[in-house]
Design a protein around this motif. Structure first.
Motif, PDB file in Angstrom:
ATOM      1  N   ARG A  86      -7.237  -7.863   3.021  1.00 17.58           N
ATOM      2  CA  ARG A  86      -7.861  -6.547   3.225  1.00 17.58           C
ATOM      3  C   ARG A  86      -8.470  -6.021   1.934  1.00 17.58           C
ATOM      4  N   ALA A  87      -7.757  -6.196   0.834  1.00 23.08           N
ATOM      5  CA  ALA A  87      -8.259  -5.736  -0.465  1.00 23.08           C
ATOM      6  C   ALA A  87      -9.511  -6.524  -0.864  1.00 23.08           C
ATOM      7  N   TYR A 146      -3.673   1.951  -6.514  1.00 21.76           N
ATOM      8  CA  TYR A 146      -3.446   0.592  -6.996  1.00 21.76           C
ATOM      9  C   TYR A 146      -2.043   0.136  -6.627  1.00 21.76           C
ATOM     10  N   HIS A 147      -1.940  -1.133  -6.257  1.00 20.05           N
ATOM     11  CA  HIS A 147      -0.646  -1.750  -5.956  1.00 20.05           C
ATOM     12  C   HIS A 147      -0.826  -3.259  -5.916  1.00 20.05           C
ATOM     13  N   GLU A 175      -2.463  -8.289   3.306  1.00 18.01           N
ATOM     14  CA  GLU A 175      -2.838  -7.149   2.475  1.00 18.01           C
ATOM     15  C   GLU A 175      -3.846  -7.570   1.398  1.00 18.01           C
ATOM     16  N   PHE A 205      -4.912   4.573  -0.836  1.00 19.56           N
ATOM     17  CA  PHE A 205      -3.578   4.119  -1.243  1.00 19.56           C
ATOM     18  C   PHE A 205      -3.376   4.041  -2.746  1.00 19.56           C
ATOM     19  N   HIS A 250      -7.419   0.863  -3.038  1.00 17.27           N
ATOM     20  CA  HIS A 250      -8.163   1.528  -1.976  1.00 17.27           C
ATOM     21  C   HIS A 250      -8.036   3.021  -2.222  1.00 17.27           C
ATOM     22  N   ALA A 295       0.819  -1.216   0.000  1.00 14.57           N
ATOM     23  CA  ALA A 295       0.000   0.000   0.000  1.00 14.57           C
ATOM     24  C   ALA A 295       0.851   1.263   0.000  1.00 14.57           C
ATOM     25  N   GLY A 333       1.415   2.499  -3.496  1.00 19.71           N
ATOM     26  CA  GLY A 333       0.254   2.608  -4.363  1.00 19.71           C
ATOM     27  C   GLY A 333       0.322   3.825  -5.277  1.00 19.71           C
ATOM     28  N   CYS A 342      -4.420  -4.862  -5.563  1.00 14.85           N
ATOM     29  CA  CYS A 342      -5.180  -4.231  -4.495  1.00 14.85           C
ATOM     30  C   CYS A 342      -5.487  -2.797  -4.906  1.00 14.85           C
TER      31      CYS A 342
END
Length: 128
Positions: free
Chosen positions: A83-84, A72-73, A80, A70, A67, A25, A28, A65
């Motif tokens: 969480r995504a 994109y990553h 992690e 953060f 959010h 993150a 990101g 992922c």
């Protein structure tokens, strides 16, 4: 003298290439910045295309992922990624709640109509 990178078109390969160097993150990148990095332009059509590419890459199994806080990553670790995935499930649940309200159908009934298993809560697991 350093040569400037030439603009590329958005493609699964070009997007994945950038994300390979962005694990975790903390590394990101926003959709806007990713589009600008690759195409040297900023527009909503390219951002929509990027989201479609991200969806395809995820369907192909890439642990991408995202959010709002953060960008994109690639997932740095299983926690992690979890969480995504939870974030995506939450978004899907919000959409299902809207469908439930518009159709005036209770969520458990909507699950049944869609052939889905209703999610279990922590309370349900305590009784098992």
């Amino acid at each position: 003298m350093q040569l400037a990178l030439l603009p590329q078109e958005l493609s699964p390969d070009s997007v994945l290439s950038v994300l390979q160097g962005r694990r975790g993150a903390a590394n990101g990148i926003t959709a806007r910045d990713l589009v600008q990095m690759l195409t040297h332009r900023i527009n909503q059509a390219d951002e929509r295309k990027l989201r479609q590419i991200i969806e395809k890459l995820r369907r192909d199994g890439h642990p991408i992922c995202a959010h709002p806080a953060f960008g994109y990553h690639l997932a740095a670790d299983p926690k992690e990624l979890d969480r995504a995935c939870s974030f995506l499930v939450g978004r899907a649940m919000t959409s299902l709640q809207q469908v439930s309200a518009m159709k005036r159908v209770a969520m458990p009934d909507l699950y049944g109509q869609m052939g889905l298993q209703a999610p279990t809560t922590d309370e349900d697991q305590d009784h098992e």
